[in-house]
Scaffold this motif. Structure first.
Motif, short mmCIF file in Angstrom:
data_model
loop_
_atom_site.label_atom_id
_atom_site.label_comp_id
_atom_site.label_asym_id
_atom_site.label_seq_id
_atom_site.Cartn_x
_atom_site.Cartn_y
_atom_site.Cartn_z
N LYS A 1 34.37 36.91 44.02
CA LYS A 1 34.70 36.13 45.21
C LYS A 1 35.67 36.89 46.11
O LYS A 1 35.45 37.02 47.32
CB LYS A 1 35.34 34.79 44.79
CG LYS A 1 34.47 33.98 43.83
CD LYS A 1 35.10 32.66 43.46
CE LYS A 1 36.38 32.77 42.65
NZ LYS A 1 36.20 33.31 41.29
N SER A 2 36.73 37.41 45.49
CA SER A 2 37.71 38.15 46.30
C SER A 2 37.08 39.42 46.86
O SER A 2 37.39 39.83 47.99
CB SER A 2 38.93 38.50 45.46
OG SER A 2 39.54 37.34 44.99
N THR A 3 36.22 40.04 46.07
CA THR A 3 35.56 41.26 46.54
C THR A 3 34.73 40.94 47.80
O THR A 3 34.80 41.67 48.79
CB THR A 3 34.65 41.83 45.45
OG1 THR A 3 35.44 42.02 44.27
CG2 THR A 3 34.02 43.13 45.87
N MET B 1 39.99 32.86 53.45
CA MET B 1 41.08 32.32 52.65
C MET B 1 40.76 32.48 51.17
O MET B 1 39.73 32.02 50.69
CB MET B 1 41.29 30.84 53.00
CG MET B 1 41.44 30.60 54.50
SD MET B 1 41.61 28.86 54.94
CE MET B 1 43.35 28.65 54.73
N ASP B 2 41.65 33.15 50.44
CA ASP B 2 41.40 33.44 49.03
C ASP B 2 42.30 32.57 48.15
O ASP B 2 43.47 32.88 47.96
CB ASP B 2 41.65 34.93 48.75
CG ASP B 2 41.03 35.34 47.42
OD1 ASP B 2 40.59 34.46 46.66
OD2 ASP B 2 41.00 36.55 47.14
N GLU B 3 41.78 31.50 47.66
CA GLU B 3 42.52 30.56 46.81
C GLU B 3 43.91 30.26 47.36
O GLU B 3 44.91 30.41 46.66
CB GLU B 3 42.67 31.12 45.39
CG GLU B 3 41.34 31.42 44.73
CD GLU B 3 41.54 31.86 43.29
OE1 GLU B 3 42.43 31.29 42.63
OE2 GLU B 3 40.81 32.75 42.84
N PRO B 4 43.98 29.81 48.61
CA PRO B 4 45.31 29.66 49.21
C PRO B 4 46.14 28.56 48.57
O PRO B 4 47.36 28.59 48.65
CB PRO B 4 44.99 29.33 50.67
CG PRO B 4 43.64 28.73 50.65
CD PRO B 4 42.91 29.41 49.54
N PRO C 1 41.42 43.06 35.11
CA PRO C 1 42.41 44.12 35.12
C PRO C 1 43.36 44.04 36.31
O PRO C 1 44.40 44.66 36.31
CB PRO C 1 41.57 45.40 35.20
CG PRO C 1 40.28 44.97 35.82
CD PRO C 1 40.07 43.55 35.39
N ARG C 2 42.96 43.30 37.35
CA ARG C 2 43.87 43.25 38.48
C ARG C 2 44.88 42.15 38.28
O ARG C 2 44.95 41.18 38.79
CB ARG C 2 43.11 43.07 39.77
CG ARG C 2 42.24 44.27 40.06
CD ARG C 2 41.57 44.12 41.41
NE ARG C 2 41.02 42.81 41.61
CZ ARG C 2 41.56 41.87 42.33
NH1 ARG C 2 42.68 42.07 42.93
NH2 ARG C 2 40.99 40.70 42.47
MG MG Z 1 39.94 36.45 43.33
#
Ligand code: MG
Ligand code: ATP
Lengths: 274, 263
Positions: free
Chosen positions: A49-51, A164-167, A273-274
């Motif tokens: 999702k973030s990617t 918006m990434d999991e705000p 890993p992140r």
């Molecule tokens: Mg993410």
């Protein structure tokens, strides 16, 4: 037909690293988002999702396929300041007042602002309930207020596309609901196209016109669910049977996404890993 | 908390009494020591008479040493800050500069002072160079780390509005690095005095600075003068540290390192 706000065509992204097998964060994803729509992306952790968001923001480039924002490459959209980003943590600058934080993007890359009228930042802050907090440093605000300021910062440039990434993921239930409401108010007024990553089914349904369900390994889109619920999405609506039905549907797709993942051989490492 | 209330609180004996008691104990020990070891410590009265007898003499030499220390520090600071920006902006610069900087850091810099005196004579140049070199590394390392400590999220937010490298540096990286810079300054201000004094002592023919005063006085067995100069150096170092700390409080009022504990 008009140009879609976001067009992702066969975009893939593989992360290679020296000491691990390459991770296929996204495998040939297609997604079209029409102008002015609110689209949520939901899926298990690590499904890309973030990617996807980073690719649309032009922060990274896809390995294959293409991405367009308003008909042009994301880098061009960013250069013209037509993108806004709200990360998971508020990411405010602790040495600037809330108002200065919110207006800082306007002071960068000024060439792109020529011929544009930006919304009045003070007015936006007042609407978001931060009128009193305008001249205060972010460190003195609660987490919810900080995240509100980050949202106003992103809306402050009147972007065409808001990512918006999991705000709201770090906030408690009540704050979360209040912020959802305020986000919808701002969105109704300024009408950006929103791509919103979340882990909460009810949040996705309440906010969105469409919910995109993703699965992992490789990251891919499993299902796109249209949410035909009237707006404004009030608290009553959230408790209605229709809303509940959507929750059941999305939950089932999400379960499928998890099952897909567990049919595959188990990962060597424990977590992200992140 | 307001400045005034903080000031009033510091006036309370709870805050200053322990240090004062400690000082009195040390002075008492000194008095005893001076009676037992007259070749090591002068009586306090002699020390006082020396300082009070010719304050202008000590002030003049202190001024010279302070000038060398601050001048060298300024040179070292500018050089280290510029290189830190280069190192944080360019991988190539980092690979070129950091190994040299590390070697410089493990070199006992006070040992090159005599060589510099040979090269540059008894003027201020070798003192400024030694001080600058001693101050250089802590500033470089801290500033470079600070410039790189901007969070990934913040960078992403401003990259999506296409902020230029210069804008990122000016609006994000440098302010983020400030707490690191102040941490370095707190190390480096006292070090700058060490550098200046060592350089003065290496230049056995120069005729001013507190290092020279100490060297000459000890060769003539004038213990009271030696210790008077040392006391002046200690006071000078403390004042510098105080100034940095006050400046830090003002500049970094937003930063958690300057937040006062609640008791
Ligand atoms: Mg993410
Ligand atoms: N910079 C990177 N280097 C290496 N691997 C990465 C990188 N970024 C992401 N990945 C990997 O790509 C996959 C997808 O990551 P991504 O962060 O997009 O997932 P996500 O859906 O946002 O997960 P979460 O819900 O936990 O935030 C994960 O397996 C992750 O480990």
């Amino acid at each position: 037909m008009s140009v879609p706000a976001i067009a992702v065509r066969g975009a893939s992204r593989v992360y290679a690293s020296a000491d691990r097998a390459p991770v296929e964060a996204l495998g040939a994803v297609d997604l079209t988002v029409d102008r002015g729509r609110f689209v949520s992306v939901i899926g298990p952790s690590g499904c890309g999702k973030s990617t996807l968001l980073r690719l649309v923001a032009g922060l990274e480039s896809p390995d294959t396929g293409s991405i367009e924002v308003g008909g042009e490459p994301p880098e061009r959209a960013a250069a013209a300041k037509r993108l806004g980003l709200v990360p998971q943590r508020p990411a405010l600058l602790p040495w600037l007042s809330v108002l200065k934080n919110v207006t800082l993007p306007a002071r960068m890359n000024r060439r792109a602002d020529r011929g544009r009228t930006l919304p009045d930042a003070a007015e936006l802050l007042r609407k978001a309930g931060l009128g009193e907090a305008m001249h205060v440093l972010p460190g003195e605000l609660s987490g919810g207020m900080q995240q509100r300021a980050a949202i106003v910062r992103a809306f402050g440039l009147h972007p065409d596309v808001l990512l918006m990434d999991e705000p709201f993921s770090a906030l408690d239930e009540f704050t979360r609901e209040a912020l959802q409401e305020q986000l919808l108010d701002l969105w109704e007024e300024l009408r950006a196209t929103v791509l919103f990553v979340t882990h909460s089914i009810s949040e996705a349904i309440r906010l969105s016109d469409q919910v995109v369900v993703m699965a992992a390994r490789p990251g891919r889109i499993l299902e796109v669910v249209d949410i035909d619920l009237p707006r404004p999405r009030t608290q009553d609506l959230v408790l209605s049977p229709d809303f509940h039905d959507y929750e059941v549907v999305v939950r089932q797709y999400l379960r499928d996404a998890f099952d897909h993942e567990h049919q595959l051989p188990r990962r060597r490492d424990g977590g992200d890993p992140r | 908390m307001s400045e005034v209330r903080r000031g009033v609180r510091l006036l309370h004996p709870r805050y200053w009494a322990p240090a004062v008691v400690m000082l009195l104990v040390l002075l008492a020990l000194w008095t005893v020591g001076a009676e037992r070891l007259p070749y090591l410590l002068p009586p306090l009265s002699d020390l006082w008479d020396t300082l009070a007898g010719d304050p202008a003499y000590f002030l003049r030499h202190a001024g010279v040493t302070l000038g060398e220390a601050l001048g060298g520090l300024a040179i070292g600071f500018v050089a280290a800050f510029v290189l830190a920006v280069l190192v944080s902006e360019s991988v190539l610069a980092r690979r070129a500069i950091m190994p040299v900087a590390v070697v410089l850091n493990v070199t006992p810099l006070v040992a090159i002072a005599p060589a510099l005196v040979v090269a540059f004579g008894f003027g201020p140049a070798p003192k400024l160079i030694v001080t600058a070199l001693i101050c250089f590394f802590p500033i470089l390392i801290n500033t470079a780390a600070g410039l790189r400590s901007v969070s990934r999220e913040v960078l992403q937010v401003f990259r999506t509005v296409h902020a230029s490298r210069w804008e990122l540096l000016r609006h994000l990286r440098i302010p983020t690095a400030l707490p690191f810079v102040f941490a370095a300054l707190k190390i480096v201000f006292p070090l700058s005095i060490v550098g200046a004094v060592v350089a003065e002592m290496s230049a056995a023919g120069s005729d001013d600075g507190l290092g020279t005063v100490i060297l000459v006085a000890s060769s003539m067995n004038r213990l009271a003068v030696v210790w008077a100069a040392i006391v002046v150096l200690a006071v000078m170092g403390s004042l510098l540290l105080l100034i940095v700390t006050v400046a830090e409080r003002r500049v970094l009022h937003w930063h958690e390192s300057t937040a006062r504990p609640s008791r």
